[in-house]
Design a protein around this motif. Structure first.
Motif, PDB file in Angstrom:
ATOM      1  N   ARG A  20      34.630  46.760  39.280  1.00 21.45           N
ATOM      2  CA  ARG A  20      34.999  45.749  38.278  1.00 21.45           C
ATOM      3  C   ARG A  20      35.146  46.380  36.888  1.00 21.45           C
ATOM      4  N   VAL A  58      38.460  48.091  36.638  1.00 22.23           N
ATOM      5  CA  VAL A  58      39.553  47.148  36.389  1.00 22.23           C
ATOM      6  C   VAL A  58      39.604  46.786  34.911  1.00 22.23           C
ATOM      7  N   ASP A  67      44.942  50.600  37.725  1.00 21.57           N
ATOM      8  CA  ASP A  67      45.995  49.839  38.407  1.00 21.57           C
ATOM      9  C   ASP A  67      46.004  50.097  39.912  1.00 21.57           C
ATOM     10  N   HIS A  78      42.009  40.828  41.987  1.00 25.95           N
ATOM     11  CA  HIS A  78      42.806  41.141  40.803  1.00 25.95           C
ATOM     12  C   HIS A  78      44.263  41.474  41.133  1.00 25.95           C
ATOM     13  N   LEU A  90      45.442  43.997  42.794  1.00 24.40           N
ATOM     14  CA  LEU A  90      45.715  45.425  42.681  1.00 24.40           C
ATOM     15  C   LEU A  90      45.876  46.056  44.057  1.00 24.40           C
TER      16      LEU A  90
END
Length: 426
Positions: A169, A172, A177, A198, A200
């Motif tokens: 986390r 991120v 990315d 997220h 990704l």
């Protein structure tokens, strides 16, 4: 007009091998001897399975007597065949039938490649690596140096107390990315859930011990460094994720006997001995599990396995991870006679579902989630998240072999018939 896709010549070969096997036994052994062979084999299999159940569910002298029967029963059957001078017939019969089944499945197999997406290479990839995973594969394959050379930031897990979810986390928030993991499937699942949350892409590096997830993605399990090629020359797959409560799993969640054994602190250091010691209580004195889906309800099971897409029983692999369904298997064996009934797959329930509930007459139940031992409050709710995860993989990878379908005699017969006969059916 009804058509059947596949390979007609293999279908004909399957029927030819089966016919030769049957005629061989009837000619050489005769009808009476053939029936005796069949009954002897069935009785030997039943005795062996019943003894195996006793071996797993008892301790001490009864266990070792049952173990002796497991070893001796097939030997007695072989001796009876040898005294009748029919060993070579049985061996040849088995080989011919194995060839017939293999040819039949190959005839009906239609490869189904997953959909791939070409996407730009990540600019700020972030990889979490466990140097102890897989017996030290991170160091042995120089994964840190290779990933760094390809532009990735690498975080090395330095102990069991590290919260890898918190590390992912933070990555991120710092602008990563792509998230990736070189470690076991349990760690893969935790970080995959965050990547999906997220939006990704996620990179799997096959540096764990068993690498079941990497295997079903078609990645190279013998060379983890090959997975890093996805950073520069890769493509994406969209696959499903399983959820048990609010926890993500990429492979499966198991309940009952196996999960109870895995939770033992001694299991990691002495797997076989711990399993043999704990199985009697787990199989006969463990919680009675209840499974409920939109299609099936099963009560009294000793073991339940719920997977992210269904496993093939014959290969132990998942040919696809994007069907949007849970694979469900429940095993219910209450005694030696039920163990014998497993020959005909009685006591084994297999299904697919979008959601499932596992319950028991206890406030919590042991579970193994991607190999991680947990104790979950009941009822346990599981569901599938279709297409939730973007997985970035190398364009060049071993791949998942086409999984043969279940042998359907009617489909195989239609495929084996001459072209004109197949095309004329309305």
């Amino acid at each position: 007009m009804q058509t059947v896709e596949g390979r007609p010549w293999l279908a004909r070969l399957a029927f030819a091998a089966a016919a030769v096997a049957t005629v061989l036994v009837l000619i050489v052994a005769g009808l009476a001897a053939s029936l005796a062979l069949l009954l002897t084999a069935a009785l030997g299999s039943a005795v062996t399975l019943a003894a195996a159940w006793w071996f797993l569910t008892h301790r001490g002298v009864p266990r070792w007597i049952a173990g002796g029967v497991v070893v001796l029963a097939p030997g007695v059957v072989a001796v009876l065949y040898a005294r009748a001078h029919l060993i070579w017939v049985v061996v040849l019969f088995g080989l011919l039938w194995a060839g017939a089944v293999a040819a039949g499945r190959r005839a009906l197999t239609i490869p189904a490649a997953p959909v791939v997406f070409r996407t730009p290479a990540p600019a700020r990839p972030f990889l979490i690596m466990n140097p102890r995973s897989g017996g030290g594969k991170v160091g042995r394959f120089r994964l840190v140096e290779r990933a760094t050379a390809l532009g990735a930031r690498v975080y090395l897990v330095d102990g069991p107390a590290v919260d890898v979810a918190a590390v992912a986390r933070q990555a991120v928030r710092d602008g990563a990315d792509l998230l990736g993991v070189a470690g076991g499937d349990g760690t893969q699942a935790l970080v995959a859930g965050i990547a999906a949350e997220h939006g990704l892409p996620f990179l799997v590096v096959s540096a764990g011990t068993r690498n079941h997830f990497a295997l079903d993605l078609g990645l190279d399990r013998d060379d983890p460094a090959a997975c890093l090629e996805a950073l520069t020359d890769g493509e994406e797959l969209r696959i499903d994720l399983g959820m048990v409560g609010d926890r993500t799993f990429v492979n499966n969640a198991s309940f009952g006997a196996y999960a109870a054994v895995v939770r033992s602190p001694q299991y990691r250091d002495a797997k076989l001995g711990t399993a043999l010691d704990l199985l009697p209580e787990a199989l006969t004195g463990g919680p009675s599990l209840r499974l409920t889906t939109d299609r099936v309800t099963v009560t009294g099971s000793q073991a339940i396995l719920i997977s992210n897409n269904a496993y093939r029983v014959d290969t132990g692999r998942r040919p696809r991870l994007d069907r949007g369904e849970l694979g469900v298997v429940a095993v219910t064996v209450r005694g030696a006679w039920d163990a014998v009934a497993l020959i005909g797959r009685r006591g084994v329930t297999g299904a697919t579902a979008r959601e499932a509930v596992v319950d028991a007459d206890e406030p919590a139940v042991a579970a193994g989630v991607d190999g991680e031992a947990l104790l979950l409050p009941t009822p346990v709710r599981l569901r599938i998240r279709p297409g939730a995860l973007r997985v970035r993989v190398p364009r060049q990878r071993p791949g998942v072999p086409a999984s043969p379908p279940h042998l359907d005699g009617r489909r195989l017969w239609r495929l084996a018939r001459p072209t004109g006969a197949r095309a004329s059916r309305p």
